[in-house]
Design an enzyme around this catalytic site. Structure first.
Site, PDB file in Angstrom:
ATOM      1  CG  HIS A 145     -10.240   3.985   2.657  1.00  0.00           C
ATOM      2  ND1 HIS A 145     -10.851   4.115   3.869  1.00  0.00           N
ATOM      3  CD2 HIS A 145      -8.912   4.150   2.901  1.00  0.00           C
ATOM      4  CE1 HIS A 145      -9.956   4.355   4.811  1.00  0.00           C
ATOM      5  NE2 HIS A 145      -8.768   4.384   4.245  1.00  0.00           N
ATOM      6  CG  HIS A 194      -1.922   1.086   1.252  1.00  0.00           C
ATOM      7  ND1 HIS A 194      -3.055   1.078   0.462  1.00  0.00           N
ATOM      8  CD2 HIS A 194      -1.976   2.237   1.957  1.00  0.00           C
ATOM      9  CE1 HIS A 194      -3.759   2.167   0.690  1.00  0.00           C
ATOM     10  NE2 HIS A 194      -3.129   2.891   1.597  1.00  0.00           N
ATOM     11  CD  GLU A 219      -3.145   3.386   8.661  1.00  0.00           C
ATOM     12  OE1 GLU A 219      -4.273   3.396   8.129  1.00  0.00           O
ATOM     13  OE2 GLU A 219      -2.200   2.692   8.223  1.00  0.00           O
TER      14      GLU A 219
END
Length: 846
Positions: free
Chosen positions: A97, A51, A328
């Site tokens: 996402h 990612h 995050e």
């Protein structure tokens, strides 16, 4: 300064961090032969994840064209930026996402929107519009589907995911205050376990006020701003770099939680702080959180950053260094300010009620150094986390989809004329093809209908999405009237109206929206004149944006399907009257460790490259999402292209709907009719083949990029000269669907007569040939339109005229469709909402 140590790291620990043994050995080498601490291991795991590092895709992405005279910032920053004139620039980007939205649909979607908005205002740009590309599994039981509980369970889950994702997108965008101009919502079986949520955002910034994510200046303070840090989202980047398994539901803690109201405050505070002149660099804390923002800012600036985690604002107690670095939590940014001007920054954030804390400083040693409770818990050279990340040239293996390339013999089209054509072609007795031996219509049991391409229980081979299950076709009597087929197509999930989706979005906030969802093929906003006292006669410039991608076409031919994605997104922008000037891509694929998946990816990149070069549209950035697989079954290759275009005068924007009766209908087309073998093969990739015939075969339509470029230039000139009152790309569902879609908004229908040129009626009405645009205009404008078409080497065929309230389509003078517009609109507008409100068990029982 001594670095804390840790015990030997086990293979299980490496597996949990998504690292291979070879990668671990490389980590040790980069650290001078020592073992990493647990915090360092976590930092490497997220920065070296697929990612964040693009370790499987970078070798291919380098082939993309990224430059033009308008490009101010290409790939490598938070967003790409193009020069749009008059001292203004446009920042834009698309990101995925996907994994979080499967595990927790609402929060996954909200934080996807929040993340892409931060990417925009990190560059100093104010977000002015967003769009989204959404893909889900089936939401209804098809006519030929088994009523098995597993299918019903999948549909229930798909309903829940769709409702959660749309609600999340709406919630964040509406609360933040940015207009959502639409996008696309598609359905295929391969997305049941892997929904795709791709968010596309656009912002405006003055050319001389662009900010970058680069640290500089020894001793300059590093300032943390925004929300406090919690334990949500830890290892989110790693989770997005692996396949889903039966245990994936347990990963809900890896999904971040968003707060759009706090992000609105963060936007205003950041833009105001930038105006003070005290900000040197700024970076969003997105994937990999504090880890990514520190090492990337230092790496881009060629400097080091030292931070003290005890100073980081935390909303939970006793958080470890590992948790703080990998969290995050959303709505956070990292700034580098000029030494001595910290108070200017603090005052701005205090005004907006946000935390702003000095957590570290810039150093000259090009290292990321992390302290916790006075102890160094991580000390890593920045290049080890960025430039030295693994780069894989994974093996490629050509792959053919398990579908026929020619039209299967069992496919029987519905009209009398078509059956006669088929019977003559095959040397069959048409009467026996239409009727059974006793003169009765052939039933499904007698072989009158093809079934799905494989049983629903069959598993995918090689971890690749299958082309099925599709519903088998409904049985109808043979007739020249294709009205019922058109209604069925208009009610199909991929074509039906998406009002239920976009009516949840605020598309008028900021009062700049010119073309809202449903009004045109592209979303359009105005760039407000900086001087409100200017005359109304002064042209008002604007921007258009559009999204496109056809995963079924990419499944059949990744390179050609990707070319179509670029061409159609650009064509949509051109239909608004805007000149396409830049693109961003979101490339959604399965497991890159499988050679055929990497072959699909490489082919897709080649297709995008070819189309962008021919259409002169640079790629300014984007996102790659791999590992979209569940239990070994991957999605279709799904490249999604976002294209931005410039309008010199938004008052001349073309809308989609027919404006009034008595206007001439013209079809602009860049290609000639293909021979029958090509047409047959291409029809198998259409929505008609999927929804009506229950089958998939062949290839995507042929695409001539040189002619496509000429078509788009012609369309822009036609619109800017004010020669049309409506314009619509002819794509999914073909010409008949495009005519119907243009009729719905105002109830203005059409009467057209088409020439078959020896082709079956279904091919003419529902074929999806490329490079076609449908327009309506004043009859007096037709000669000028035809002259412009001739100038660009394209055809401009007069098809008929607009009429009140009915759609009448004739083929070679014979009626093929004749129906009230309101009847078609009923099927089109309410199909999606009806499917979501219907229990799949009841549908199966019916």
């Amino acid at each position: 300064m001594a670095t804390s140590t840790t015990s030997s790291i086990s293979p299980e620990t490496l597996r949990q961090h998504g690292l291979t043994l070879d990668e671990y050995e490389k980590i040790r080498q980069l650290l001078g032969g020592r073992e990493p601490t647990l915090t360092e291991l976590g930092i490497f795991s997220v920065m070296w994840s697929e990612h964040c590092s693009y370790k499987s895709s970078r070798v291919h992405l380098k082939r993309l064209p990224t430059r033009s005279k308008r490009v101010l910032q290409g790939p490598g920053e938070n967003a790409g930026i193009i020069d749009i004139g008059d001292g203004w620039a446009c920042a834009f980007k698309i990101e995925s996402h996907n994994h979080p939205s499967f595990i927790e649909p609402f929060q996954g979607a909200t934080t996807g929107v929040g993340g892409i908005l931060r990417d925009i205002f990190t560059m100093g740009a104010r977000p002015v519009a967003i769009m989204d590309s959404l893909r889900f599994g089936p939401i209804r039981v098809g006519a030929g589907d088994s009523p098995a509980q597993s299918i019903q369970k999948d549909i229930h889950r798909n309903h829940s995911i769709l409702e959660g994702v749309v609600s999340g997108v709406a919630s964040y965008g509406n609360c933040f205050g940015v207009p959502n101009l639409g996008g696309e919502t598609k359905f295929e079986p391969c997305y049941s376990g892997n929904p795709l949520v791709n968010a596309f955002a656009m912002g405006l910034v003055r050319k001389d006020e662009i900010f970058y994510a680069r640290a500089a200046g020894e001793g300059n303070p590093v300032i943390y701003v925004g929300a406090k840090t919690g334990r949500d989202g830890i290892h989110g980047a790693t989770m997005a770099s692996e396949e889903f398994s039966e245990a994936s539901e347990a990963k809900r803690p890896n999904v971040q939680v968003g707060d759009p109201f706090l992000e609105k405050l963060l936007l205003e505070a950041c833009l105001e702080a930038m105006q003070t002149g005290a900000i040197v660099g700024i970076q969003d804390m997105g994937a990999a959180g504090l880890t990514c923002s520190t090492c990337e800012m230092g790496g881009r600036g060629g400097v080091g950053i030292e931070i003290e985690l005890d100073r980081v604002p935390q909303r939970e107690t006793e958080m470890s260094a590992y948790e703080i670095m990998l969290s995050e939590s959303q709505e956070r940014m990292l700034l580098v300010a000029e030494k001595g001007r910290e108070q200017e920054v603090f005052r701005v954030f205090e005004k907006w009620g946000l935390d702003a804390v000095e957590v570290g400083k810039v150093t000259t040693d090009n290292k990321l150094r992390v302290l916790h409770h006075g102890e160094v818990v991580a000390e890593i050279p920045n290049p080890a986390l960025t430039d030295e990340a693994p780069l894989y040239k994974r093996p490629l293996a050509r792959w053919e989809p398990p579908v026929p390339r020619d039209m299967p013999e069992h496919i029987k089209l519905g009209s009398v004329a078509t059956r006669e054509w088929q019977a003559a072609r095959e040397g069959h007795d048409f009467s026996r093809a239409v009727k059974g031996p006793e003169g009765k219509a052939a039933s499904a049991a007698e072989g009158g209908a093809p079934q799905g391409l494989k049983p629903l229980s069959a598993e995918a081979s090689d971890g690749t999405a299958e082309a099925v299950p599709f519903p088998s076709p409904s049985q109808q009597g043979v007739s020249d009237d294709l009205t019922q087929n058109l209604k069925q197509l208009l009610a199909s999930p991929n074509i039906c109206g998406k009002r239920w989706v976009w009516q949840q979005y605020d598309h008028m906030v900021q009062t700049n929206t010119v073309a809202a969802p449903g009004a045109g093929d592209a979303g359009v906003i105005r760039i407000k004149n900086p001087n409100p006292g200017l005359s109304q006669d002064v042209p008002q410039r604007g921007l258009a944006m559009a999204l496109d991608g056809n995963s079924r076409w990419c499944y059949l031919d990744p390179r050609l399907g990707a070319m179509h994605a670029v061409a159609e997104a650009a064509r949509k922008v051109a239909c608004a009257g805007a000149t396409p000037v830049g693109a961003t891509n979101c490339l959604n694929f399965g497991n890159p460790e499988k050679p055929h998946i990497m072959w699909q990816f490489s082919q897709t990149v080649d297709g995008i490259t070819k189309a962008c070069e021919e259409l002169e549209i640079p790629i300014t950035g984007g996102n790659v999402s791999f590992y979209n697989e569940t239990l070994g079954e991957g999605i279709y290759p799904t490249p999604v292209l976002g294209v931005v275009g410039i309008l010199d005068d938004v008052r001349k924007t073309a809308k989609m709907p027919f404006a009034s009766a008595g206007r001439t209908i013209v079809l602009l087309r860049a290609g000639e009719a293909a021979d029958i073998n090509d047409v047959e093969s291409e029809f198998g990739s259409s929505e008609y083949a999927k929804e009506i015939l229950g089958a998939l075969w062949g290839y995507p339509p042929e695409l001539d990029l040189e002619k496509e470029a000429a078509l788009q230039k012609a369309v822009v000139e036609i619109v800017q000269q004010g020669l049309v009152d409506s314009m619509h790309d002819c794509s999914d569902g073909g010409l008949a669907v495009a005519l119907a879609e243009k009729a719905f908004a105002k109830g203005v229908g059409a009467r057209v007569n088409l020439a078959s040129n020896g082709l079956p009626a279904e091919f003419v009405l529902f074929g999806e040939d490329a490079s076609r645009i449908l327009l309506s205009c004043d009859p007096a404008s037709v000669p000028r339109i035809q002259l412009l078409a001739e100038k660009y080497g394209i055809a401009a065929d007069v098809l008929g005229e607009t009429i009140p309230e009915r759609l009448e389509i004739s083929l070679d003078g014979q009626a093929a469709v004749s129906v009230q517009v309101s009847e078609l609109n009923q099927a089109y507008e309410f199909a999606l909402e009806s499917a979501l409100q219907t229990d799949p068990e009841l549908m199966a029982a019916d």
